[in-house]
Motif scaffolding. Structure first.
Motif, PDB file in Angstrom:
ATOM      1  N   ALA A 124      36.948  -5.016  23.201  1.00  0.00           N
ATOM      2  CA  ALA A 124      37.161  -3.692  22.621  1.00  0.00           C
ATOM      3  C   ALA A 124      35.839  -3.116  22.163  1.00  0.00           C
ATOM      4  CB  ALA A 124      38.133  -3.777  21.441  1.00  0.00           C
ATOM      5  N   MET A 125      35.598  -1.854  22.504  1.00  0.00           N
ATOM      6  CA  MET A 125      34.360  -1.192  22.132  1.00  0.00           C
ATOM      7  C   MET A 125      34.648   0.136  21.460  1.00  0.00           C
ATOM      8  SD  MET A 125      31.134   0.186  24.389  1.00  0.00           S
ATOM      9  CE  MET A 125      31.895   1.803  24.562  1.00  0.00           C
ATOM     10  N   VAL A 126      33.870   0.436  20.426  1.00  0.00           N
ATOM     11  CA  VAL A 126      33.920   1.726  19.757  1.00  0.00           C
ATOM     12  C   VAL A 126      32.529   2.331  19.800  1.00  0.00           C
ATOM     13  CG1 VAL A 126      34.299   2.949  17.588  1.00  0.00           C
ATOM     14  CG2 VAL A 126      35.809   1.068  18.221  1.00  0.00           C
ATOM     15  N   ALA A 127      32.428   3.557  20.301  1.00  0.00           N
ATOM     16  CA  ALA A 127      31.178   4.305  20.280  1.00  0.00           C
ATOM     17  C   ALA A 127      31.360   5.500  19.360  1.00  0.00           C
ATOM     18  CB  ALA A 127      30.789   4.766  21.686  1.00  0.00           C
ATOM     19  N   ASN A 128      30.608   5.537  18.280  1.00  0.00           N
ATOM     20  CA  ASN A 128      30.693   6.623  17.309  1.00  0.00           C
ATOM     21  C   ASN A 128      29.603   7.644  17.630  1.00  0.00           C
ATOM     22  OD1 ASN A 128      31.590   8.053  15.090  1.00  0.00           O
ATOM     23  ND2 ASN A 128      30.214   7.003  13.678  1.00  0.00           N
ATOM     24  N   VAL A 129      30.016   8.807  18.103  1.00  0.00           N
ATOM     25  CA  VAL A 129      29.083   9.855  18.525  1.00  0.00           C
ATOM     26  C   VAL A 129      29.031  10.918  17.439  1.00  0.00           C
ATOM     27  CG1 VAL A 129      28.481  11.478  20.356  1.00  0.00           C
ATOM     28  CG2 VAL A 129      29.761   9.393  20.914  1.00  0.00           C
ATOM     29  N   THR A 130      27.848  11.185  16.904  1.00  0.00           N
ATOM     30  CA  THR A 130      27.702  12.142  15.801  1.00  0.00           C
ATOM     31  C   THR A 130      26.801  13.304  16.194  1.00  0.00           C
ATOM     32  OG1 THR A 130      25.829  10.908  14.874  1.00  0.00           O
ATOM     33  CG2 THR A 130      28.026  10.342  14.074  1.00  0.00           C
ATOM     34  N   ALA A 177      12.095  -5.609  13.110  1.00  0.00           N
ATOM     35  CA  ALA A 177      11.300  -5.378  14.321  1.00  0.00           C
ATOM     36  C   ALA A 177      11.803  -4.210  15.162  1.00  0.00           C
ATOM     37  CB  ALA A 177      11.292  -6.643  15.180  1.00  0.00           C
ATOM     38  N   LEU A 178      12.959  -3.652  14.819  1.00  0.00           N
ATOM     39  CA  LEU A 178      13.562  -2.620  15.661  1.00  0.00           C
ATOM     40  C   LEU A 178      12.827  -1.283  15.541  1.00  0.00           C
ATOM     41  CD1 LEU A 178      17.362  -3.310  15.084  1.00  0.00           C
ATOM     42  CD2 LEU A 178      15.876  -4.146  16.914  1.00  0.00           C
ATOM     43  N   PRO A 179      12.946  -0.435  16.575  1.00  0.00           N
ATOM     44  CA  PRO A 179      12.305   0.890  16.539  1.00  0.00           C
ATOM     45  C   PRO A 179      12.835   1.750  15.396  1.00  0.00           C
ATOM     46  CG  PRO A 179      13.055   0.343  18.764  1.00  0.00           C
ATOM     47  CD  PRO A 179      13.647  -0.677  17.850  1.00  0.00           C
ATOM     48  N   ARG A 180      12.114   2.811  15.123  1.00  0.00           N
ATOM     49  CA  ARG A 180      12.483   3.760  14.090  1.00  0.00           C
ATOM     50  C   ARG A 180      12.457   5.169  14.648  1.00  0.00           C
ATOM     51  NH1 ARG A 180      10.743  -0.740  12.031  1.00  0.00           N
ATOM     52  NH2 ARG A 180      10.869  -1.300   9.823  1.00  0.00           N
ATOM     53  N   GLY A 181      13.211   6.060  14.008  1.00  0.00           N
ATOM     54  CA  GLY A 181      13.184   7.464  14.393  1.00  0.00           C
ATOM     55  C   GLY A 181      14.292   7.856  15.343  1.00  0.00           C
ATOM     56  N   PRO A 182      14.556   9.172  15.444  1.00  0.00           N
ATOM     57  CA  PRO A 182      15.622   9.671  16.320  1.00  0.00           C
ATOM     58  C   PRO A 182      15.264   9.525  17.798  1.00  0.00           C
ATOM     59  CG  PRO A 182      14.362  11.497  15.395  1.00  0.00           C
ATOM     60  CD  PRO A 182      13.859  10.263  14.725  1.00  0.00           C
ATOM     61  N   GLY A 183      16.319   9.499  18.634  1.00  0.00           N
ATOM     62  CA  GLY A 183      16.111   9.437  20.075  1.00  0.00           C
ATOM     63  C   GLY A 183      15.674   8.088  20.590  1.00  0.00           C
ATOM     64  N   ARG A 184      15.852   7.038  19.784  1.00  0.00           N
ATOM     65  CA  ARG A 184      15.461   5.692  20.203  1.00  0.00           C
ATOM     66  C   ARG A 184      16.696   4.857  20.514  1.00  0.00           C
ATOM     67  NH1 ARG A 184      10.265   4.688  18.620  1.00  0.00           N
ATOM     68  NH2 ARG A 184      10.368   3.139  20.307  1.00  0.00           N
ATOM     69  N   THR A 185      16.480   3.737  21.217  1.00  0.00           N
ATOM     70  CA  THR A 185      17.574   2.866  21.613  1.00  0.00           C
ATOM     71  C   THR A 185      17.291   1.429  21.184  1.00  0.00           C
ATOM     72  OG1 THR A 185      18.282   4.174  23.524  1.00  0.00           O
ATOM     73  CG2 THR A 185      18.756   1.827  23.592  1.00  0.00           C
ATOM     74  N   ALA A 186      18.298   0.768  20.635  1.00  0.00           N
ATOM     75  CA  ALA A 186      18.217  -0.659  20.333  1.00  0.00           C
ATOM     76  C   ALA A 186      19.636  -1.217  20.358  1.00  0.00           C
ATOM     77  CB  ALA A 186      17.576  -0.908  18.973  1.00  0.00           C
ATOM     78  N   VAL A 196      24.453  18.631  22.290  1.00  0.00           N
ATOM     79  CA  VAL A 196      25.224  18.706  21.047  1.00  0.00           C
ATOM     80  C   VAL A 196      25.105  17.448  20.202  1.00  0.00           C
ATOM     81  CG1 VAL A 196      27.550  18.964  20.083  1.00  0.00           C
ATOM     82  CG2 VAL A 196      26.854  20.323  22.076  1.00  0.00           C
ATOM     83  N   ALA A 197      25.177  16.280  20.816  1.00  0.00           N
ATOM     84  CA  ALA A 197      25.199  15.023  20.062  1.00  0.00           C
ATOM     85  C   ALA A 197      23.798  14.620  19.619  1.00  0.00           C
ATOM     86  CB  ALA A 197      25.821  13.921  20.900  1.00  0.00           C
ATOM     87  N   GLN A 198      23.749  13.902  18.496  1.00  0.00           N
ATOM     88  CA  GLN A 198      22.472  13.432  17.969  1.00  0.00           C
ATOM     89  C   GLN A 198      22.321  11.922  18.030  1.00  0.00           C
ATOM     90  OE1 GLN A 198      22.103  15.103  13.941  1.00  0.00           O
ATOM     91  NE2 GLN A 198      20.414  16.312  14.729  1.00  0.00           N
ATOM     92  N   ASN A 199      23.417  11.211  17.839  1.00  0.00           N
ATOM     93  CA  ASN A 199      23.325   9.766  17.686  1.00  0.00           C
ATOM     94  C   ASN A 199      24.581   9.102  18.240  1.00  0.00           C
ATOM     95  OD1 ASN A 199      21.927   7.400  16.441  1.00  0.00           O
ATOM     96  ND2 ASN A 199      23.826   7.286  15.278  1.00  0.00           N
ATOM     97  N   VAL A 200      24.411   7.930  18.834  1.00  0.00           N
ATOM     98  CA  VAL A 200      25.535   7.151  19.346  1.00  0.00           C
ATOM     99  C   VAL A 200      25.388   5.718  18.844  1.00  0.00           C
ATOM    100  CG1 VAL A 200      26.817   6.371  21.359  1.00  0.00           C
ATOM    101  CG2 VAL A 200      25.616   8.571  21.433  1.00  0.00           C
ATOM    102  N   GLU A 201      26.308   5.296  17.992  1.00  0.00           N
ATOM    103  CA  GLU A 201      26.315   3.907  17.512  1.00  0.00           C
ATOM    104  C   GLU A 201      27.509   3.194  18.120  1.00  0.00           C
ATOM    105  OE1 GLU A 201      26.979   1.431  13.357  1.00  0.00           O
ATOM    106  OE2 GLU A 201      25.795   3.285  13.295  1.00  0.00           O
TER     107      GLU A 201
END
Length: 373
Positions: free
Chosen positions: A286-292, A83-92, A271-276
């Motif tokens: 503890a949190m890890v944010a992977n910025v690509t 059910a989650l969104p698709r494509g770049p620039g989205r948030t879930a 500069v960044a494209q995605n943040v997981e």
């Protein structure tokens, strides 16, 4: 700020951490935490419990696509991920509500949420038929709205949504349009109100809240293979580890940096494209944010700038005498890795237990004040 006010700031800060990045805004009260840093375990990959949880959720078989008269085999999958969104620039962002509830931090948050002795919770259960502490499994926040998954077989849809215009939408699904609603009051009376949010129900397992009926239908379409969007969902099964995980639009993360970091926020969006992100509450938070991104050099420079901003924030906190904030920032690290970098944030469980102890005290006082049955 008085003692109660400072305590409430810590409660708000603890909740904001679950949305990521807000450790930069923490203030607190109480004695200075121990200077010796514990060995924090950061979430980096699926573990045994995560794998077992993911396997149990493969319960939904999407309707088969028939090609040349032959139905292609379809494997069971997690309906929520579909059910989650698709494509770049989205948030879930997915919050494992049930797992969080029974974690050490979840117990602290329960004390804070039940400071009235559980009165509001009981009223909600009576009105809705849903016990969020037992029936809610996951909560998802997207840029389209909110999705809840769990056991909603006892939900009082007729009482809550019966006055709205609604229609069936595929097998086991129904969509309710925005409209007037009658709310039951604790004293037995009723109150009229209007809900401008559309609601979708699916197989008593999922509730979808959106801005319009069409936005709700878009979510339901994805699960039944009727969606028009291209590409896979934002999250696959291999990314479902931790008590919170998801993908943030870069613009969303940039807003968390605050107005005093406007230049850094702009560089992040450029500069960044995605943040997981992944957050673990099984012990210390503890949190890890992977910025690509695409350009390794620019991402390396961005990581250095973010690390410098964290260092400056820590020094400023020390200079201002904000020892709690300074120690929290000691756990903030930026680790470069080619065209990406990892932002690590942590809060020791002992610190949260100390700063949120007042919640348990108020809960115990409220429960003690209840009249005997």
């Amino acid at each position: 700020m008085d003692s109660r006010g400072r305590r409430r700031v810590w409660l708000v800060g603890a909740l904001l951490l679950f949305a990521g990045g807000a450790v930069l805004m923490f203030t607190g009260q109480g004695d200075k935490p121990p200077a010796e840093a514990p060995d924090v375990e950061f979430p980096r990959r699926m573990k045994g419990a995560d794998l077992e949880r993911a396997e149990k959720r493969r319960t939904w078989v999407m309707p088969a696509v028939v090609d040349a008269g032959v139905a292609a085999p379809v494997k069971p999958r997690d309906p929520l991920l579909a059910a989650l969104p698709r494509g770049p620039g989205r948030t879930a962002v997915v919050i494992e509500a049930n797992a969080l509830r029974y974690s050490p931090v979840g117990e602290l948050l329960m004390d804070c949420l039940l400071r009235d002795g559980g009165k509001n919770l009981e009223q909600f259960k009576a009105m809705s038929g849903v016990d969020p502490l037992q029936d809610l499994d996951r909560l998802v926040v997207t840029d389209e709205g909110v999705i809840l998954s769990g056991d909603f077989s006892k939900a009082k849809y007729q009482e809550l949504l019966g006055e709205r215009v609604s229609s069936d939408y595929g097998a086991g699904a129904r969509v309710y349009e925005p409209g007037d609603t009658t709310f039951a009051l604790p004293d037995g009376g009723t109150r009229r109100g209007r809900m401008d949010t559309s609601v979708g129900t699916w197989n008593n397992q999922m509730l979808v809240f959106g801005k319009s009926p069409d936005s709700v239908k878009t979510v339901l379409d994805r699960m039944d293979g009727r969606g028009q969007e291209e590409g896979p969902p934002l999250l696959d099964e291999n990314s479902t580890y931790g008590e919170m995980y998801g993908v943030l639009a870069v613009e969303t993360l940039a807003k968390l940096l605050g107005p005093d970091q406007a230049e850094l926020a702009q560089r992040l969006t450029d500069v960044a494209q995605n943040v997981e992100l992944h957050l673990d509450t099984s012990g210390d938070v503890a949190m890890v944010a992977n910025v690509t991104g695409l350009d390794a050099d620019k991402m390396t420079d961005l990581g250095k700038s973010l690390g410098g901003a964290l260092s400056m924030a820590r020094m400023k906190a020390q200079a201002d005498g904000k020892d709690d904030l300074a120690q929290l920032l000691d756990f903030a690290k930026v680790r470069p890795d080619g065209s990406s970098f990892k932002l690590e944030l942590a809060v020791p469980l002992a610190t949260l237990q100390e700063q949120l102890a007042w919640c348990r005290q108020e809960r115990q006082a409220a429960e003690s004040a209840k009249p005997a049955p």
